[in-house]
Motif scaffolding. Structure first.
Motif, PDB file in Angstrom:
ATOM      1  N   VAL A 179     -24.781   7.230 -13.183  1.00 51.69           N
ATOM      2  CA  VAL A 179     -25.884   6.621 -12.234  1.00 51.69           C
ATOM      3  C   VAL A 179     -25.601   5.659 -11.286  1.00 51.69           C
ATOM      4  O   VAL A 179     -25.973   5.377 -10.233  1.00 51.69           O
ATOM      5  CB  VAL A 179     -27.220   6.529 -13.184  1.00 51.69           C
ATOM      6  N   LEU A 180     -24.912   4.360 -11.996  1.00 48.28           N
ATOM      7  CA  LEU A 180     -24.552   3.235 -11.136  1.00 48.28           C
ATOM      8  C   LEU A 180     -23.605   3.490  -9.940  1.00 48.28           C
ATOM      9  O   LEU A 180     -23.685   2.786  -8.839  1.00 48.28           O
ATOM     10  CB  LEU A 180     -24.085   2.105 -12.130  1.00 48.28           C
TER      11      LEU A 180
ATOM     12  N   ALA B 111     -25.192  -4.640 -10.876  1.00 46.29           N
ATOM     13  CA  ALA B 111     -26.374  -5.269 -11.665  1.00 46.29           C
ATOM     14  C   ALA B 111     -27.550  -5.209 -10.363  1.00 46.29           C
ATOM     15  O   ALA B 111     -28.625  -4.953 -10.785  1.00 46.29           O
ATOM     16  CB  ALA B 111     -26.138  -6.763 -11.878  1.00 46.29           C
ATOM     17  N   TYR B 112     -27.113  -5.438  -9.226  1.00 47.61           N
ATOM     18  CA  TYR B 112     -27.838  -5.244  -8.174  1.00 47.61           C
ATOM     19  C   TYR B 112     -28.724  -4.058  -7.906  1.00 47.61           C
ATOM     20  O   TYR B 112     -29.851  -3.879  -8.016  1.00 47.61           O
ATOM     21  CB  TYR B 112     -27.302  -5.632  -6.699  1.00 47.61           C
ATOM     22  N   VAL B 113     -27.922  -2.830  -8.168  1.00 43.67           N
ATOM     23  CA  VAL B 113     -28.530  -1.385  -7.852  1.00 43.67           C
ATOM     24  C   VAL B 113     -29.173  -1.171  -9.046  1.00 43.67           C
ATOM     25  O   VAL B 113     -30.087  -0.289  -8.899  1.00 43.67           O
ATOM     26  CB  VAL B 113     -27.401  -0.346  -7.627  1.00 43.67           C
ATOM     27  N   SER B 114     -28.872  -1.758 -10.443  1.00 47.87           N
ATOM     28  CA  SER B 114     -29.714  -1.308 -11.590  1.00 47.87           C
ATOM     29  C   SER B 114     -31.094  -1.892 -11.450  1.00 47.87           C
ATOM     30  O   SER B 114     -31.931  -1.160 -12.034  1.00 47.87           O
ATOM     31  CB  SER B 114     -28.891  -1.845 -12.619  1.00 47.87           C
ATOM     32  N   ARG B 115     -31.359  -2.692 -10.532  1.00 43.25           N
ATOM     33  CA  ARG B 115     -32.641  -3.272 -10.228  1.00 43.25           C
ATOM     34  C   ARG B 115     -33.624  -2.446  -9.290  1.00 43.25           C
ATOM     35  O   ARG B 115     -34.767  -2.418  -9.207  1.00 43.25           O
ATOM     36  CB  ARG B 115     -32.659  -4.684  -9.824  1.00 43.25           C
ATOM     37  N   ARG B 116     -33.089  -1.523  -8.451  1.00 44.73           N
ATOM     38  CA  ARG B 116     -33.740  -0.661  -7.853  1.00 44.73           C
ATOM     39  C   ARG B 116     -34.519   0.343  -8.591  1.00 44.73           C
ATOM     40  O   ARG B 116     -34.020   1.091  -9.458  1.00 44.73           O
ATOM     41  CB  ARG B 116     -32.847   0.029  -6.801  1.00 44.73           C
ATOM     42  N   GLY B 117     -35.829   0.669  -8.330  1.00 40.04           N
ATOM     43  CA  GLY B 117     -36.659   1.489  -9.096  1.00 40.04           C
ATOM     44  C   GLY B 117     -36.169   2.873  -9.397  1.00 40.04           C
ATOM     45  O   GLY B 117     -36.217   2.965 -10.622  1.00 40.04           O
ATOM     46  N   PRO B 118     -35.570   3.487  -8.671  1.00 41.42           N
ATOM     47  CA  PRO B 118     -35.113   5.165  -9.023  1.00 41.42           C
ATOM     48  C   PRO B 118     -33.903   4.732  -9.759  1.00 41.42           C
ATOM     49  O   PRO B 118     -33.689   5.765 -10.778  1.00 41.42           O
ATOM     50  CB  PRO B 118     -34.915   5.823  -7.736  1.00 41.42           C
ATOM     51  N   VAL B 119     -33.229   3.939  -9.735  1.00 43.32           N
ATOM     52  CA  VAL B 119     -32.068   3.714 -10.652  1.00 43.32           C
ATOM     53  C   VAL B 119     -32.325   3.091 -12.065  1.00 43.32           C
ATOM     54  O   VAL B 119     -31.821   3.739 -12.934  1.00 43.32           O
ATOM     55  CB  VAL B 119     -31.104   2.746  -9.957  1.00 43.32           C
ATOM     56  N   ARG B 120     -33.379   2.288 -11.905  1.00 41.01           N
ATOM     57  CA  ARG B 120     -33.595   1.749 -13.375  1.00 41.01           C
ATOM     58  C   ARG B 120     -34.268   3.068 -14.183  1.00 41.01           C
ATOM     59  O   ARG B 120     -33.938   2.948 -15.339  1.00 41.01           O
ATOM     60  CB  ARG B 120     -34.901   0.669 -13.262  1.00 41.01           C
ATOM     61  N   ARG B 121     -35.044   3.725 -13.414  1.00 44.29           N
ATOM     62  CA  ARG B 121     -35.753   4.931 -14.041  1.00 44.29           C
ATOM     63  C   ARG B 121     -34.801   5.929 -14.579  1.00 44.29           C
ATOM     64  O   ARG B 121     -34.764   6.619 -15.691  1.00 44.29           O
ATOM     65  CB  ARG B 121     -36.764   5.431 -13.399  1.00 44.29           C
ATOM     66  N   ALA B 122     -33.520   5.899 -14.058  1.00 49.85           N
ATOM     67  CA  ALA B 122     -32.636   7.016 -14.203  1.00 49.85           C
ATOM     68  C   ALA B 122     -31.716   6.699 -15.388  1.00 49.85           C
ATOM     69  O   ALA B 122     -30.813   7.425 -15.813  1.00 49.85           O
ATOM     70  CB  ALA B 122     -31.824   7.383 -12.953  1.00 49.85           C
TER      71      ALA B 122
ATOM     72  N   SER C 153     -18.220  -3.092 -14.928  1.00 54.07           N
ATOM     73  CA  SER C 153     -17.029  -2.039 -15.014  1.00 54.07           C
ATOM     74  C   SER C 153     -16.982  -1.586 -16.664  1.00 54.07           C
ATOM     75  O   SER C 153     -16.399  -0.637 -16.619  1.00 54.07           O
ATOM     76  CB  SER C 153     -15.962  -2.772 -14.764  1.00 54.07           C
ATOM     77  N   SER C 154     -17.801  -2.205 -17.625  1.00 52.67           N
ATOM     78  CA  SER C 154     -17.708  -1.790 -18.733  1.00 52.67           C
ATOM     79  C   SER C 154     -18.866  -0.331 -19.141  1.00 52.67           C
ATOM     80  O   SER C 154     -18.931  -0.217 -20.138  1.00 52.67           O
ATOM     81  CB  SER C 154     -18.031  -2.821 -19.798  1.00 52.67           C
ATOM     82  N   ALA C 155     -19.592  -0.138 -17.844  1.00 53.56           N
ATOM     83  CA  ALA C 155     -20.501   0.765 -18.264  1.00 53.56           C
ATOM     84  C   ALA C 155     -19.658   2.044 -18.377  1.00 53.56           C
ATOM     85  O   ALA C 155     -18.737   2.511 -17.740  1.00 53.56           O
ATOM     86  CB  ALA C 155     -21.150   0.721 -16.918  1.00 53.56           C
ATOM     87  N   THR C 156     -20.408   3.003 -19.247  1.00 50.83           N
ATOM     88  CA  THR C 156     -19.764   4.309 -19.515  1.00 50.83           C
ATOM     89  C   THR C 156     -20.765   5.210 -19.339  1.00 50.83           C
ATOM     90  O   THR C 156     -22.032   5.218 -19.500  1.00 50.83           O
ATOM     91  CB  THR C 156     -19.186   4.174 -20.963  1.00 50.83           C
ATOM     92  N   GLY C 157     -20.167   6.593 -19.546  1.00 57.65           N
ATOM     93  CA  GLY C 157     -21.155   7.880 -19.461  1.00 57.65           C
ATOM     94  C   GLY C 157     -22.188   7.978 -18.419  1.00 57.65           C
ATOM     95  O   GLY C 157     -21.873   7.663 -17.461  1.00 57.65           O
ATOM     96  N   ARG C 158     -23.316   8.301 -18.867  1.00 56.73           N
ATOM     97  CA  ARG C 158     -24.556   8.512 -17.779  1.00 56.73           C
ATOM     98  C   ARG C 158     -24.670   7.157 -17.046  1.00 56.73           C
ATOM     99  O   ARG C 158     -25.046   7.225 -15.941  1.00 56.73           O
ATOM    100  CB  ARG C 158     -25.907   8.805 -18.682  1.00 56.73           C
ATOM    101  N   ALA C 159     -24.767   5.950 -17.797  1.00 55.61           N
ATOM    102  CA  ALA C 159     -25.099   4.863 -16.981  1.00 55.61           C
ATOM    103  C   ALA C 159     -24.051   4.356 -16.027  1.00 55.61           C
ATOM    104  O   ALA C 159     -24.173   4.396 -14.665  1.00 55.61           O
ATOM    105  CB  ALA C 159     -25.114   3.791 -17.878  1.00 55.61           C
ATOM    106  N   ARG C 160     -22.608   4.810 -16.167  1.00 55.09           N
ATOM    107  CA  ARG C 160     -21.646   4.633 -15.263  1.00 55.09           C
ATOM    108  C   ARG C 160     -21.772   5.507 -13.838  1.00 55.09           C
ATOM    109  O   ARG C 160     -21.702   5.311 -12.714  1.00 55.09           O
ATOM    110  CB  ARG C 160     -20.395   4.748 -16.002  1.00 55.09           C
TER     111      ARG C 160
ATOM    112  N   PHE D 185     -27.466   2.366  -2.371  1.00 58.61           N
ATOM    113  CA  PHE D 185     -27.917   1.052  -2.152  1.00 58.61           C
ATOM    114  C   PHE D 185     -27.261   0.050  -1.686  1.00 58.61           C
ATOM    115  O   PHE D 185     -27.613  -1.013  -1.386  1.00 58.61           O
ATOM    116  CB  PHE D 185     -28.816   0.486  -3.217  1.00 58.61           C
ATOM    117  N   ALA D 186     -25.795   0.292  -1.506  1.00 59.66           N
ATOM    118  CA  ALA D 186     -24.873  -0.502  -1.042  1.00 59.66           C
ATOM    119  C   ALA D 186     -23.786   0.146  -0.077  1.00 59.66           C
ATOM    120  O   ALA D 186     -23.781   1.201  -0.066  1.00 59.66           O
ATOM    121  CB  ALA D 186     -23.979  -1.163  -2.244  1.00 59.66           C
ATOM    122  N   ILE D 187     -22.951  -0.701   0.782  1.00 57.48           N
ATOM    123  CA  ILE D 187     -21.856  -0.180   1.505  1.00 57.48           C
ATOM    124  C   ILE D 187     -20.697  -0.434   0.789  1.00 57.48           C
ATOM    125  O   ILE D 187     -20.181  -1.581   0.706  1.00 57.48           O
ATOM    126  CB  ILE D 187     -21.942  -0.702   2.788  1.00 57.48           C
TER     127      ILE D 187
END
Length: 131
Positions: free
Chosen positions: A86-87, A57-68, A77-84, A94-96
């Motif tokens: 990208v995240l 959720a944190y990284v999804s709020r970053r501009g380049p990620v949101r656009r992608a 963890s339920s994200a699939t396909g392209r969203a998974r 954006f995290a360590i």
């Protein structure tokens, strides 16, 4: 705020991003000798599901990620396909994240680039650090 910090030599605070190492090197090359502190959510795990549950959720709020990201997506963890894809890529930008050796190497790379302190926020809570 960043310009004021630079002008006064006060500690420069940065959120970890794709360009953090390059930016720190540029600041040092330009003669900035003040402190640089980087904030980064941190996940001591190399399990993709655990990483997404902690920082998706944190990284999804970053501009380049949101656009992608595709139009409809989950950020955990339920994200699939392209969203998974990208995240997970964004979680490494954006995290360590990773096992102890990977986290250690990332922090060392930041220090080598000129960062003085890395504030690693334990994204899964303190329990993982106290065991």
């Amino acid at each position: 705020v960043e310009r004021v910090a630079l002008a006064t030599g006060a500690t420069q605070f940065e959120l970890l991003s794709r360009s953090t190492e390059r930016d720190a090197r540029a600041l040092r090359a330009a003669g900035f000798d003040g402190e640089i502190t980087v904030y980064a959510p941190t996940v001591l795990s190399d399990d993709d599901d655990e990483i997404l549950d902690a920082v998706g959720a944190y990284v999804s709020r970053r501009g380049p990620v949101r656009r992608a990201l595709p139009e409809e997506y989950s950020t955990d963890s339920s994200a699939t396909g392209r969203a998974r894809e990208v995240l997970l890529a964004a979680s490494r930008d954006f995290a360590i994240v990773g096992d102890e050796a990977t986290v250690r190497a990332r922090v060392e790379a930041l220090h080598d680039a000129g960062v003085d302190q890395v504030v690693g926020y334990p994204a899964r809570g303190l329990d993982e650090l106290l065991d």
